[in-house]
Write a protein that holds these residues in place. Structure first.
Motif, PDB file in Angstrom:
ATOM      1  N   HIS A  57      43.895  50.208  33.057  1.00 53.26           N
ATOM      2  CA  HIS A  57      44.331  49.684  34.354  1.00 53.26           C
ATOM      3  C   HIS A  57      44.391  48.161  34.374  1.00 53.26           C
ATOM      4  N   ASP A  62      41.715  50.512  38.844  1.00 54.19           N
ATOM      5  CA  ASP A  62      40.489  51.285  38.670  1.00 54.19           C
ATOM      6  C   ASP A  62      40.822  52.572  37.935  1.00 54.19           C
ATOM      7  N   GLN A  63      39.835  53.437  37.836  1.00 58.43           N
ATOM      8  CA  GLN A  63      40.007  54.679  37.097  1.00 58.43           C
ATOM      9  C   GLN A  63      40.803  55.726  37.866  1.00 58.43           C
ATOM     10  N   HIS A  69      41.639  57.603  45.943  1.00 58.93           N
ATOM     11  CA  HIS A  69      40.634  56.552  45.843  1.00 58.93           C
ATOM     12  C   HIS A  69      39.524  56.819  46.850  1.00 58.93           C
ATOM     13  N   ASN A  99      37.234  52.832  34.293  1.00 57.58           N
ATOM     14  CA  ASN A  99      37.055  51.553  34.959  1.00 57.58           C
ATOM     15  C   ASN A  99      36.591  50.528  33.922  1.00 57.58           C
ATOM     16  N   SER A 103      34.111  45.427  35.988  1.00 57.10           N
ATOM     17  CA  SER A 103      34.698  45.759  37.276  1.00 57.10           C
ATOM     18  C   SER A 103      33.628  46.285  38.232  1.00 57.10           C
ATOM     19  N   MET A 105      33.900  49.510  40.152  1.00 58.82           N
ATOM     20  CA  MET A 105      34.064  50.891  40.605  1.00 58.82           C
ATOM     21  C   MET A 105      33.240  51.856  39.752  1.00 58.82           C
ATOM     22  N   ARG A 282      37.578  46.741  48.953  1.00 64.80           N
ATOM     23  CA  ARG A 282      37.436  47.613  47.776  1.00 64.80           C
ATOM     24  C   ARG A 282      37.071  46.876  46.502  1.00 64.80           C
ATOM     25  N   PHE A 283      36.944  45.548  46.548  1.00 66.32           N
ATOM     26  CA  PHE A 283      36.713  44.818  45.306  1.00 66.32           C
ATOM     27  C   PHE A 283      35.594  43.806  45.477  1.00 66.32           C
TER      28      PHE A 283
END
Length: 383
Positions: A57, A62-63, A69, A99, A103, A105, A282-283
């Motif tokens: 990614h 992300d994965q 999500h 991921n 990162s 996640m 989300r980050f």
């Protein structure tokens, strides 16, 4: 052999998480142990283990490549290319997406608990104690995951943007473990201009009073303003002038006249602010610092005496490179440079430049020509 997976979201994916105790030696000279990796799988590994595809990614990805999500509730970021009947098909392939290291996640990163601080209280996040990482470190962590899954060799490794950096690095670091690599909208090294864009984003985060040297986890008061500005600046580079003009032009946002103030008068301003605000939900800001630094350090030729061709001499993988004509972040010239190096190394390579008005983000959007290229390459036999 990896057993067939159960549906995670009533379709075809499953969410997984593993803690690997073997130390990961990093390019910086530091070691990381344990290494936590969050990943998703789709499909099943066949009897001879010859159908595994690793999808890598991009920076803010992300994965969740093809499944819902868990934070945003949105579909996976590449559902246009991954799924039954699509080029990367779980009915034909065993698909892994992890991921990346650094990162936020589920894989080891700045927000992870530092084992050195574990005690009765549970421990503290690494924050800025997390070691600086590289793209190659991300790839080595992925290799550890594949070892855990019992996958010795990949049928293909695929990625766009930063994912393309990983996909291109795989055959140079593990020349015997990759059958083919698909590199989309990417490069062999980060340019001075792109390093400059990243530095603007990092400085926006670090100038936010809530960043506090990265130690913001305890009270949950993250540097949201700085991270939002970083995202806004970066997002501009993912688009094209043609796309921005077509989508927004100079149209006003929900008003008939200018306010003669500093509200979001224009639609494009409102769009960028929305991108920034939604991103911080989300980050993690520290992860943004670490991953952008990893991208800035990326230069495949550096460990081969500055020769990009030399980086590919050990592998027998075949390559497919795809660029987009409106991508000014990683323009077609960057892909052509890689193609020339692969030709000089005597490697098998296919290359196409596709038209799209959407700039760098074109590979994430509706791109039927890209899908046809990927599908044809994955189905083709080695020449």
């Amino acid at each position: 052999m990896v057993e067939p997976v159960k549906d995670m979201d009533a379709r075809f994916g499953t969410r997984r998480y593993v803690v690997l105790t073997e130390p990961l030696r990093l390019d910086s000279g530091a070691s990381l142990s344990p290494v936590e990796i969050a990943y998703e799988t789709y499909g099943a590994l066949n009897a001879d283990g010859s159908n595994a595809i690793l999808i890598c990614h991009a920076l803010t990805g992300d994965q969740y490549v093809a499944s819902t999500h868990p934070v945003t509730g949105k579909p996976g970021w590449w559902t246009r290319a991954v799924g039954p009947g699509l080029p990367i098909d779980p009915t034909r392939h065993f698909i892994i997406c992890a991921n990346v290291l650094g990162s936020c996640m589920g894989s080891s990163g700045p927000a992870s608990i530092d084992p050195a601080t574990r005690g009765e209280g549970g421990g503290e996040p690494f924050a800025m104690r997390f070691p600086v990482i590289t793209i190659a470190d991300m790839v080595r962590a992925q290799a550890m995951l594949l070892d855990h899954l019992g996958i010795g060799r990949l049928f293909a490794v695929i990625g766009g943007s930063m994912g393309g950096m990983q996909a291109l690095s795989w055959p140079t670091i593990f020349p015997d473990r990759v059958e083919s690599a698909i590199v989309i909208a990417s490069t062999s090294r980060h340019s001075a201009q792109n390093i400059a864009f990243h530095e603007v984003g990092r400085q926006a985060i670090m100038a936010d009073p809530r960043w506090r040297g990265g130690a913001y986890y305890a009270d949950g008061q993250a540097p949201a303003s700085g991270l939002a500005v970083a995202r806004m600046a970066a997002h501009i580079t993912y688009l094209s002038e043609e796309g921005l003009t077509e989508k927004f032009g100079r149209r006003l946002q929900a008003r008939d006249a200018k306010t003669f103030g500093f509200d979001a008068d224009f639609q494009v301003e409102s769009y960028l602010r929305h991108q920034g605000i939604s991103f911080v939900e989300r980050f993690d800001a520290n992860s943004y610092l670490y991953i952008t630094r990893a991208m800035d350090y990326y230069d495949i030729a550096e460990d081969h005496g500055g020769s990009l061709a030399a980086a590919f001499t050990a592998t027998r993988a075949r390559f497919c490179l795809i660029s987009f004509d409106t991508d000014w972040l990683y323009p077609t010239a960057e892909s052509r440079l890689i193609v020339h190096a692969l030709n000089a190394a005597g490697r098998e390579v296919s290359f196409v430049e596709l038209h799209s008005p959407f700039g760098h983000d074109a590979f994430l959007l509706d791109a039927p020509d890209m899908n046809r290229v990927i599908d044809g390459f994955l189905r083709a036999k080695r020449s």
